[in-house]
Motif scaffolding. Structure first.
Motif: not given
Lengths: 625, 625
Positions: B48-49, B51, B53, B55, B412, B556, B558, B560, B562, B602, B620-621, B624-625
């Motif tokens: 349901n959500d 997105v 972080d 941590l 990083k 989901l 992120g 892709r 690439k 993608n 479903e999630l 949209n991509i």
């Protein structure tokens, strides 16, 4: 082309492709300019794949002017930048004055859209029709002052007129999460870390020079308006005060209402505050006035420290927010050290609000024993240690030692430090709050909690309205006598957002230099420039659309109801002083605001509201949440 | 309850709520166990959500055993953990042996689902039916060895049988992005930073003790199978080799094919490699065999360094991956220093692959002048400096000085260091590649590029199949004689993923200890335990479903197309040695693989494929991509 330059520049750093697209006038009428354009363009670029890191090449960066930018009138030199924020991970934007926006329009462009990532350090050269991505190896690693001077000098012979430089400093290159973009050495797009976005794209600078002029639709009407406004500005007490002493004047005023955060938001008064107030500034560091393009307000002041440990050459001096973050927040009574810290932030390219607030946060961690000199590379971060504040600022900029920890901003630093460090945070959505205390004006609390980019007093005109700095008789909510406390603040915030998005995000008026304007004058200025003949209702709706677009984007990047909250520290009751016993009633204000804005329990706007505002794409993207 | 304990434990650290849910046997049949359960439960919690972080308290953490865990047979002691990875920002999981999984089942639980975040350091106490969240103030800040010993001692009187401890060390508390979870001092769930997830939740440890037994459906058949397998194991040359010298035996073998990365993947041979090979290990540091619950393979070896600068008490010794990352990768010929670095990683709780690889990366930055002793707190990171390697490992664990930079992982760190540091990276999707060179076996290249958690040779059985370690006659692709080069590798990867997900992610067999098993034996073992009477087709489809679930989850978050790529360094042609001139044809393999798996441009799996596998929620999630 009333008010507009007529083209938008698209630069893809990955492919090296440069495209100039004519500005569609229907698009212009629909979105006015600034973040009206910016949110729409950004959303179009990411809608097919909205999940990415702020420092990845996928993150677009958009810079836009408004239809007034570049006019020779007060309060309209501004322009705006937006992208996903490396500091917060949410929507980021920053609004800035100076000269760059005007010059960009003279070159023929209303805005620049930057995508991709360069293979090596690069800068963008814009000279009217000539636009080139050039090698920046010679400038990479150099500070903002040096790059600004060198680029201007090196490109002089190619330019018909001297150009303007917008650049990052070493902090942006080093990906300090609150790195800024700086034009003309002191005009900073500071908040939310747009400099790190450039750093990640290997984009060092944009140089722009142009010979064009900006047409306006109704020059005669504008001339009359200018005459009318001349008087308005001359009679404004607020403008007189900031002309005389700059925003630092608030040090004298804000302390009376408990607006100024002291000792990391723990106190509302401090007996040494006069040491860093406007009188001492005048006496000790003032070195002349400074202005933005075409603006008679000249709120900015140069500073100079002739000798001593904080010696600095003449250059842009600290403004109110900076004096508070590096001064009152750290119990630092040395105005010279504040000027020096500000100078370091300008030269290295860092946001002073986040930088100073993060150091104040670290000082509290130091006091409470969560970190010691072993962690801080030997620096004694006791309250008021001016030398340590300046040295830590430099360490952050250079990403040395403990500066690496603080260079992530206070939220990440608190995660790093652990224990109960998060109790000392002053962030909303990862952005350090600006220097105005919601315990002195409860509407600010809601403004901070709900602003799409995190704690911010500039994402609406709530601050100006509740603080009594503006009076907009055409809009009842912005001219009301508010009761004390938290009543009517939700309604105030909503209306101040809609009008504020029109006023300072689309049009783009300066919240400071535009203070004397009522809605009719502001609207007239836009109408005379563009010829679009907007009604107030119409621009309020455009403003509302931009507000929901920003909210939706920050939702898309993960913000939810739980993120619409003030940190514990800002909700702690003061036991004496002007704000004694006063704490915003966040539950009440948020409930009212959620109702007014049509948010669901997750903090997501209702689909039909987004659709009614022609934000179908966002409605669709947010539908699954 | 064939094979299963019969309950799943749900612990919400925010509310303190603890719930024991009976294991639904239809659910068990559909998903087998391990990440079959884990992906499904995780997806349900975040759908349901999605997105957030890694941590943040929103990120759930799931630990699951399989239907074989806790049986007294070789290669089945394993269990698995999953969550969003703080290191990569993508899907993260880690597979581990030891004793914890078996004990958890004895206590009556097939797995633990942890949500929310505790207000203060906490640990979970599990004693059969008694489950409590307890205060861990006394253990927070202490290392893995100390906490393991103290918890066992402190809880002895409450436990009918001695318990097992799974804990993070200071690295997890300090949010080192590759912090691990460690059971019994040396069994690490190392990869993708699950220890930092615990650290962010203020969860220090789980103590478990139980008196139950695991029923199996067909004990007589299992007894016969055990007899059959005894012989299989006794005849296995591979098992004999790893029993004798542990995985370090690969130092002698891998060097012949150019499989071992040397000097941050720049060389395929090194004249000092014997100094850290199995013979020297035996002579200099070996201190006895060590095993997982019920396993006769005993691939693990203790180490001890009696004196000198790298003195360490007897404890779990370095395995192959660790010897390579801290050894060949850094041109470090001191096996004692490798044992010491491994010991630090175990005590502080850090993944040795990422840690050693990140130090090797830093050494190359040091050699090329991108960083100097000024950055590294005075440590001279020249190749082969054993002391500096050990000291830097400790700095990372403690998050001191330059350790803060390296504690983010090499990706990083490269952003931080800037310039061309990213040229020296060996990461896919932010995860440092394990110590097997795709230039020696091209199918590994595709495996690394496509693995949902980033560069990984354990997200399928490609490594074992192409490396000739397994022979599965029932599945043609896993028993084929492959041509040299990149042909047929896409097909191999696909089939090795489907079977691998069944074998080592759901069932959960050990990729090492389960090597001698063919598909019939593996399947029989699962069927005799559960009584479910699966066919090979059926478990291949379950495996496929888990693979797509992991792929979809990483999409989901992120990832892709690439991101499905090998770093430049791994694609650089070797000019001599066993892999001379050999580089995987990634374009070809990826194109074939995308076709086989039904990915769009993608890198997102086709909706109908997900739907056919009953992954509608993901379909479903991702739509949209």
């Amino acid at each position: 082309m009333g008010g507009y330059a007529g083209q938008i520049l698209y630069v893809d750093l990955s492919s090296g492709n440069i495209e100039k697209k004519p500005l569609d006038m229907e698009f212009a009428r629909k979105h006015i300019g600034g973040l009206g354009f910016g949110t729409q363009i950004y959303l179009d670029l990411i809608k097919n794949d909205p999940v990415f890191d702020a420092l990845s090449e996928t993150n677009p960066f958009v810079l836009m002017t408004g239809p007034l930018t570049g006019m020779k009138m007060s309060g309209v030199a501004r322009w705006t930048v937006c992208s996903k924020s490396p500091l917060t991970g949410f929507w980021g934007d920053s609004n800035v004055g100076g000269f760059f926006g005007a010059y960009l329009k003279f070159a023929g462009y209303d805005g620049i859209v930057i995508t991709g990532k360069a293979q090596k350090p690069s800068y963008l050269f814009i000279n009217d029709d000539t636009v080139e991505i050039r090698d920046a190896e010679n400038y990479w690693g150099k500070d903002v002052y040096t790059v600004t001077d060198e680029l201007k000098q090196d490109l002089k012979s190619e330019s018909k007129k001297p150009g303007q430089v917008l650049t990052i400093g070493p902090a942006g290159e080093n990906l300090v999460k609150f790195a800024s973009l700086i034009n003309n050495k002191g005009h900073a797009a500071g908040r939310t870390g747009m400099g790190a976005v450039w750093g990640s794209k290997m984009l060092k600078a944009v140089y722009v020079t142009g010979t064009g002029k900006i047409d306006i639709a109704h020059p005669d009407k504008m001339k009359d308006l200018r005459t009318e406004l001349k008087e308005v500005y001359e009679e404004s007490i607020g403008i007189a005060a900031i002309h005389a002493a700059g925003t630092a004047t608030h040090m004298d005023v804000g302390i009376l209402s408990g607006d100024i955060p002291i000792k990391n938001w723990q106190l509302s008064d401090w007996d040494q505050i006069d040491d860093i107030g406007p009188t001492e500034i005048e006496e000790k560091i003032f070195a002349g006035h400074k202005t933005c393009y075409g603006c008679g307000v000249a709120c900015k002041k140069n500073a100079e420290v002739k000798d001593g440990p904080f010696k600095m050459e003449k250059g842009p001096g600290p403004e109110y927010e900076t004096i508070a973050t590096f001064g009152t927040m750290c119990l630092n009574p040395s105005i010279e050290s504040i000027a020096k810290a500000n100078d370091i932030c300008n030269r290295y390219g860092m946001d002073t609000i986040t930088c100073g607030s993060t150091i104040a946060f670290a000082m509290e961690c130091f006091e409470k024993g969560l970190i010691t000199e072993k962690d801080t590379d030997g620096l004694s971060l006791i309250w008021g240690n001016s030398e340590a504040i300046v040295q830590m600022t430099e360490k952050i900029a250079k990403q040395e030692g403990f500066g690496v920890v603080l260079g992530q901003g206070s939220l990440k630093a608190a995660e790093h430090i652990g224990a109960n460090a998060s109790d000392f945070l002053t962030t909303v959505k990862g952005l350090e709050a600006p220097m105005h205390d919601p315990r002195s004006a409860h509407g600010y609390g809601l403004a901070y909690a709900i602003s799409p980019r995190g704690a911010c007093h500039e994402a609406s005109l709530t601050f100006e309205a509740e603080g009594g700095m503006i009076y907009i008789p055409e809009i009842p909510e912005l001219s009301a006598d508010l009761p004390d406390g938290s009543d009517e603040r939700a309604q105030l915030n909503m209306v101040a957002q809609d009008y504020g998005m029109f006023f300072s995000n689309c049009a783009i008026f300066c919240n400071l230099g535009g203070m004397p304007l009522n809605a009719t004058q502001a609207l007239n200025m836009v109408n005379y420039a563009t010829g679009f003949d907007y009604s107030l209702d119409e621009v309020m709706k455009i403003g509302r659309r931009v507000w929901y677009a920003k909210r939706g984007l920050t939702n898309l990047f993960g913000a939810r109801a739980k993120d619409d909250t003030l940190p514990k520290r800002l909700m702690t009751v003061m036991e004496d002083g002007p704000t004694e016993g006063s704490v915003p009633d966040m539950d009440k204000m948020l409930a009212e605001f959620y109702e007014l804005r049509g948010f669901n329990e997750n903090g997501i706007p209702a689909k039909n509201i987004l659709e009614d505002l022609d934000l179908q794409v966002l409605a669709e993207l947010l539908n699954n949440i």
